[in-house]
Enzyme design. Structure first.
Site, PDB file in Angstrom:
ATOM      1  N   ARG A  12       8.562  -4.806 -12.245  1.00 39.91           N
ATOM      2  CA  ARG A  12       8.700  -3.938 -13.376  1.00 39.91           C
ATOM      3  C   ARG A  12      10.223  -3.770 -13.682  1.00 39.91           C
ATOM      4  O   ARG A  12      11.115  -4.274 -13.046  1.00 39.91           O
ATOM      5  CB  ARG A  12       8.178  -2.473 -13.235  1.00 39.91           C
ATOM      6  CG  ARG A  12       6.794  -2.190 -13.081  1.00 39.91           C
ATOM      7  CD  ARG A  12       6.348  -0.708 -12.815  1.00 39.91           C
ATOM      8  NE  ARG A  12       6.821  -0.397 -11.524  1.00 39.91           N
ATOM      9  CZ  ARG A  12       8.147   0.406 -11.469  1.00 39.91           C
ATOM     10  NH1 ARG A  12       8.670   0.855 -12.554  1.00 39.91           N
ATOM     11  NH2 ARG A  12       8.608   0.610 -10.293  1.00 39.91           N
ATOM     12  N   LYS A  57       1.122   0.582 -14.314  1.00 43.35           N
ATOM     13  CA  LYS A  57       1.908   1.731 -14.320  1.00 43.35           C
ATOM     14  C   LYS A  57       2.069   2.642 -15.662  1.00 43.35           C
ATOM     15  O   LYS A  57       2.483   3.714 -15.732  1.00 43.35           O
ATOM     16  CB  LYS A  57       3.306   1.344 -13.849  1.00 43.35           C
ATOM     17  CG  LYS A  57       3.312   1.264 -12.308  1.00 43.35           C
ATOM     18  CD  LYS A  57       2.865   2.382 -11.401  1.00 43.35           C
ATOM     19  CE  LYS A  57       3.049   2.531 -10.052  1.00 43.35           C
ATOM     20  NZ  LYS A  57       2.937   1.472  -9.091  1.00 43.35           N
ATOM     21  N   HIS A 110       1.844   9.928  -7.002  1.00 49.53           N
ATOM     22  CA  HIS A 110       1.874   8.411  -6.684  1.00 49.53           C
ATOM     23  C   HIS A 110       1.949   8.383  -5.241  1.00 49.53           C
ATOM     24  O   HIS A 110       2.788   8.525  -4.255  1.00 49.53           O
ATOM     25  CB  HIS A 110       3.481   8.090  -6.903  1.00 49.53           C
ATOM     26  CG  HIS A 110       3.839   6.526  -6.749  1.00 49.53           C
ATOM     27  ND1 HIS A 110       4.803   5.963  -6.324  1.00 49.53           N
ATOM     28  CD2 HIS A 110       2.908   5.303  -7.010  1.00 49.53           C
ATOM     29  CE1 HIS A 110       4.782   4.525  -6.158  1.00 49.53           C
ATOM     30  NE2 HIS A 110       3.558   4.293  -6.608  1.00 49.53           N
ATOM     31  N   SER A 113       8.137   2.378  -3.521  1.00 45.37           N
ATOM     32  CA  SER A 113       7.510   0.912  -3.288  1.00 45.37           C
ATOM     33  C   SER A 113       7.757   0.252  -1.977  1.00 45.37           C
ATOM     34  O   SER A 113       9.116   0.248  -1.414  1.00 45.37           O
ATOM     35  CB  SER A 113       8.081   0.104  -4.459  1.00 45.37           C
ATOM     36  OG  SER A 113       7.561  -1.171  -4.276  1.00 45.37           O
ATOM     37  N   LYS A 156       2.178   2.707   1.389  1.00 46.19           N
ATOM     38  CA  LYS A 156       1.003   3.123   0.902  1.00 46.19           C
ATOM     39  C   LYS A 156      -0.199   2.494   1.214  1.00 46.19           C
ATOM     40  O   LYS A 156      -1.207   2.721   1.517  1.00 46.19           O
ATOM     41  CB  LYS A 156       1.230   3.481  -0.614  1.00 46.19           C
ATOM     42  CG  LYS A 156       2.279   4.576  -0.758  1.00 46.19           C
ATOM     43  CD  LYS A 156       2.399   4.912  -2.202  1.00 46.19           C
ATOM     44  CE  LYS A 156       2.706   3.963  -3.252  1.00 46.19           C
ATOM     45  NZ  LYS A 156       4.182   3.274  -2.761  1.00 46.19           N
ATOM     46  N   THR A 157      -0.265   1.051   0.431  1.00 45.84           N
ATOM     47  CA  THR A 157      -1.337   0.294   0.675  1.00 45.84           C
ATOM     48  C   THR A 157      -1.604  -0.067   1.952  1.00 45.84           C
ATOM     49  O   THR A 157      -2.812  -0.298   2.523  1.00 45.84           O
ATOM     50  CB  THR A 157      -1.204  -1.081  -0.267  1.00 45.84           C
ATOM     51  OG1 THR A 157      -0.867  -0.506  -1.627  1.00 45.84           O
ATOM     52  CG2 THR A 157      -2.139  -1.989  -0.299  1.00 45.84           C
ATOM     53  N   ASP A 196      -2.855   3.738  -4.664  1.00 46.74           N
ATOM     54  CA  ASP A 196      -1.497   4.157  -5.342  1.00 46.74           C
ATOM     55  C   ASP A 196      -1.480   5.225  -6.156  1.00 46.74           C
ATOM     56  O   ASP A 196      -0.431   5.649  -6.163  1.00 46.74           O
ATOM     57  CB  ASP A 196      -1.107   2.653  -6.136  1.00 46.74           C
ATOM     58  CG  ASP A 196       0.296   2.550  -6.585  1.00 46.74           C
ATOM     59  OD1 ASP A 196       1.195   2.814  -5.627  1.00 46.74           O
ATOM     60  OD2 ASP A 196       0.585   2.524  -7.743  1.00 46.74           O
ATOM     61  N   ARG A 233       2.765 -10.369  -4.723  1.00 46.30           N
ATOM     62  CA  ARG A 233       1.601  -9.463  -4.847  1.00 46.30           C
ATOM     63  C   ARG A 233       0.096 -10.052  -4.761  1.00 46.30           C
ATOM     64  O   ARG A 233       0.145 -11.295  -5.222  1.00 46.30           O
ATOM     65  CB  ARG A 233       1.684  -8.729  -6.242  1.00 46.30           C
ATOM     66  CG  ARG A 233       2.850  -7.945  -6.221  1.00 46.30           C
ATOM     67  CD  ARG A 233       2.499  -6.550  -5.634  1.00 46.30           C
ATOM     68  NE  ARG A 233       3.803  -5.724  -5.788  1.00 46.30           N
ATOM     69  CZ  ARG A 233       3.526  -4.358  -5.451  1.00 46.30           C
ATOM     70  NH1 ARG A 233       2.639  -3.639  -4.987  1.00 46.30           N
ATOM     71  NH2 ARG A 233       4.717  -3.740  -5.318  1.00 46.30           N
TER      72      ARG A 233
HETATM   73  P1  ATP Z   1       4.048  -0.296  -3.756  1.00 47.23           P
HETATM   74  O1  ATP Z   1       4.413   1.290  -4.439  1.00 47.23           O
HETATM   75  O2  ATP Z   1       5.066  -1.326  -4.314  1.00 47.23           O
HETATM   76  O3  ATP Z   1       2.539  -0.758  -4.132  1.00 47.23           O
HETATM   77  P2  ATP Z   1       3.556   0.413  -0.905  1.00 47.23           P
HETATM   78  O4  ATP Z   1       4.167   1.640  -0.715  1.00 47.23           O
HETATM   79  O5  ATP Z   1       2.078   0.209  -1.389  1.00 47.23           O
HETATM   80  O6  ATP Z   1       4.283  -0.315  -2.229  1.00 47.23           O
HETATM   81  P3  ATP Z   1       3.094  -1.884   0.906  1.00 47.23           P
HETATM   82  O7  ATP Z   1       2.535  -2.907   0.165  1.00 47.23           O
HETATM   83  O8  ATP Z   1       1.995  -0.854   1.879  1.00 47.23           O
HETATM   84  O9  ATP Z   1       3.893  -0.538   0.088  1.00 47.23           O
HETATM   85  O10 ATP Z   1       4.114  -2.549   1.813  1.00 47.23           O
HETATM   86  C1  ATP Z   1       4.774  -1.992   3.156  1.00 47.23           C
HETATM   87  C2  ATP Z   1       5.198  -3.582   3.554  1.00 47.23           C
HETATM   88  O11 ATP Z   1       5.695  -3.347   4.728  1.00 47.23           O
HETATM   89  C3  ATP Z   1       4.150  -4.467   4.193  1.00 47.23           C
HETATM   90  O12 ATP Z   1       4.389  -5.816   3.749  1.00 47.23           O
HETATM   91  C4  ATP Z   1       3.761  -4.155   5.415  1.00 47.23           C
HETATM   92  O13 ATP Z   1       3.474  -5.315   5.971  1.00 47.23           O
HETATM   93  C5  ATP Z   1       5.319  -3.987   5.850  1.00 47.23           C
HETATM   94  N1  ATP Z   1       5.536  -3.144   7.191  1.00 47.23           N
HETATM   95  C6  ATP Z   1       6.267  -3.618   8.242  1.00 47.23           C
HETATM   96  N2  ATP Z   1       6.050  -2.468   9.080  1.00 47.23           N
HETATM   97  C7  ATP Z   1       5.391  -1.564   8.625  1.00 47.23           C
HETATM   98  C8  ATP Z   1       5.199  -0.162   9.219  1.00 47.23           C
HETATM   99  N3  ATP Z   1       5.566   0.138  10.330  1.00 47.23           N
HETATM  100  N4  ATP Z   1       4.485   0.499   8.391  1.00 47.23           N
HETATM  101  C9  ATP Z   1       4.163   0.169   7.146  1.00 47.23           C
HETATM  102  N5  ATP Z   1       4.437  -1.000   6.580  1.00 47.23           N
HETATM  103  C10 ATP Z   1       5.069  -1.942   7.327  1.00 47.23           C
HETATM  104 MN    MN Z   2       0.871  -0.248  -2.904  1.00 42.59          MN
END
Ligand code: ATP
Ligand code: MN
Length: 537
Positions: free
Chosen positions: A60, A201, A221, A239, A243-244, A258, A323
């Site tokens: 973004r 978004k 969020h 980010s 979360k995911t 999300d 992604r």
């Molecule tokens: P966005 O808001 O951009 O979608 P998000 O909060 O959903 O971000 P994720 O897509 O879950 O974030 O990304 C977390 C990344 O960190 C993943 O690539 C995951 O494999 C990695 N990771 C490594 N260690 C950990 C951990 N202990 N807990 C969570 N994620 C981890």
């Molecule tokens: Mn996510």
């Protein structure tokens, strides 16, 4: 020539100012995939997913996100460099230029909606220049039934023209790309960028205004899932904090990854109909559900593949922000419809690259409000920058770029709802342990999962009840023991093997917290201020 238009009903775009367009209305994702490949805008990966490159933008562009300042928004929006005002007349002119640009072209139109709870349903018409951005809308928004499509009245319209370049001097944008929300016209106008995240978004930002202002609902969020006993958990975080990843849990039904709303009727509902996961370093072994979701119907963005179409998830030569989007039903264990009850546990996820925050700690109501308003995570500078110091990053409500109102509006609602619901709030550091970025390592996913599982099933509380350690800098309640997690992992200080270095770094971070919070102090009561970390003594 193949006629791609499979009209379930015929629509006209004249009223949008788009003339003589070849309209592809409501095509199936299979068809959109096929057309994308035909037009050489994408290829099919070995697992059957569509793989595209989003072009110049692979993320973004927050500096190019504007809100039209008019009677609806002028007194309500928190204007500044997050919510940048845009003139209504300038919007009209730019809108006309974009619709002129789309006239006589082939366009892809999709009717969809946001908000899984019928009382909050927001009908959306998406008009795309490209087939794959239209397929993204299929994946990410909710999909109306044939019946619902018969008398579908779109409320919001997204006009998405990645190939249209603005002229900043004339059009009033910062540069050639833009994403502009107009709450009066109910239009989101996106140009000059092919990054699909702007689409989802954009609607998120609209809902973050509409729901609290008109519907007494808190937009968040966060991701959400529900356990076998019907207990809802939500996971806030910026980010890359997890979360995911953490909401995708085979033992719990996914509500969404999300964007959610928390209603006055004590429910939590998903805004979306799909997931948008980061795939950097994705492994089948560590994240089998997400890995398995990358099949026909999914769209991979900006990944590198070999000549067999196999993805190298470690290759970040286009971007670190690789992604995949997929409809939520690509995940096996999902909640249908995407609605849960009041959360029982709330997790604030942070990827602390200083490696000083405990991997899990329990927050008091004051600390919860303080950390929510702070919205801390850390950014690790790219290795090529030659900077190896992590940078603290604060984003109010764990999502400031999408929040049109003042952060305290959301924070007040959250505090009240948390008290009413009697929820447990946990701060989870998914970032570094054993030292800061460069010295320590990322917290093992398996441990983070074990910690949140123990928090959710009550075993973490039971094991530590009157025996939490109070962190001397952050004041957080730190468990001393957790099922399936080695004890030494629970204390960040002991993982460092360098007490002096640890405390120096911890105070450095606590000072960043205090400096950032100064802007909010006038809105905070004593309970919230007591949630702040200690000053350096
Ligand atoms: P966005 O808001 O951009 O979608 P998000 O909060 O959903 O971000 P994720 O897509 O879950 O974030 O990304 C977390 C990344 O960190 C993943 O690539 C995951 O494999 C990695 N990771 C490594 N260690 C950990 C951990 N202990 N807990 C969570 N994620 C981890
Ligand atoms: Mn996510």
């Amino acid at each position: 020539m193949v006629n791609h238009t499979q009209l379930t009903k015929s629509i006209s775009l004249e009223k949008y100012g788009i003339k003589n367009a070849k309209i592809n209305y409501q095509l199936s994702p299979e068809k959109l995939h096929e057309i994308t490949v035909e037009k050489k805008q994408g290829v099919t990966s070995a697992s059957g997913a569509l793989a595209v490159n989003t072009g110049e933008f692979t993320g973004r562009s927050p500096k190019d996100r504007f809100i039209v300042k008019d009677d609806v928004t002028k007194d309500k929006v928190w204007w500044g460099n997050i919510n940048i005002p845009f003139d209504s007349e300038k919007f009209e002119k730019l809108y006309n230029k974009v619709t002129d640009y789309l006239s006589d072209k082939e366009v892809f139109v999709r009717d969809s909606y946001a908000c899984a709870d019928a009382d909050y349903k927001l009908n959306i018409r998406v008009i795309n220049e490209h087939p794959w951005t239209n397929m993204f809308a299929y994946n990410m928004f909710l999909r109306p039934t044939e019946e619902e499509l018969k008398d579908f009245t779109p409320e919001w319209t997204i006009v998405n023209a990645p190939g249209f370049m603005a002229d900043p001097e004339v059009d009033g944008t910062r540069q050639h790309n833009f994403a502009i929300l107009d709450f009066t016209r109910k239009v989101i106008l996106i140009g000059g960028t092919g990054y699909t995240g702007e689409i989802k978004k954009g609607i998120f930002s609209a809902l973050n205004f509409i729901l609290p202002v008109y519907k007494n609902t808190l937009p968040m969020h966060c991701s959400a899932n529900v356990g076998k006993e019907g207990d809802t958990s939500i996971f806030f975080g910026l980010s890359g904090t997890g979360k995911t990843t953490l909401s995708t849990d085979p033992e719990r039904s996914l509500i969404g990854d999300d964007e959610h709303g928390w209603t006055a009727e004590n429910t939590v509902f998903n805004f979306e109909g799909g997931c948008y996961a980061k795939v950097i370093n994705l492994s089948q072994e560590q994240e089998p559900e997400i890995y398995g979701a990358i099949k026909k119907g999914a769209i991979l963005e900006n990944v590198i593949m070999n000549d067999k179409g196999e993805v190298d998830f470690a290759d970040t030569s286009i971007t670190q922000n690789t992604r995949v989007s997929y409809p939520i039903y690509h995940i096996e264990n999902i909640r249908v419809p995407s609605i849960g009850k009041n959360p029982k546990n709330i997790f604030f996820l942070t990827a602390d690259a200083f490696g000083v925050l405990p991997p899990i700690s329990k927050l008091t109501p004051g600390q919860a409000a303080y950390h929510f308003i702070s919205g801390y995570t850390a950014k690790v500078a790219g290795t090529e920058d030659g900077i190896d110091e992590p940078l603290p990053s604060f984003s109010a409500c764990f999502g400031a770029p999408f929040m049109p109102l003042h952060p305290t509006k959301y924070a007040e609602m959250l505090s009240q709802k948390m008290k009413e619901a009697g929820v447990n709030v946990w701060l989870v550091n998914t970032g570094w342990t054993g030292g800061p970025y460069g010295v320590g390592s990322r917290m093992k996913l398996k441990y983070t999962r074990a910690m949140i599982t123990a928090a959710m099933d009550g075993s973490l509380e039971a094991a530590n009840k009157d025996n939490y350690h109070i962190h001397s800098v952050f004041g957080l309640k730190q468990p001393r023991t957790c099922p399936n997690v080695p004890t030494e992992v629970l204390s960040p200080r002991s993982t460092w093997n360098d007490d002096e270095g640890y405390y120096k770094t911890a105070y450095k971070l606590s000072n960043s917290f205090r400096t950032n919070f100064k802007q909010f102090e006038e809105f905070a009561n004593q309970e919230i201020m007591d949630g702040a970390p200690n000053k350096e003594s």
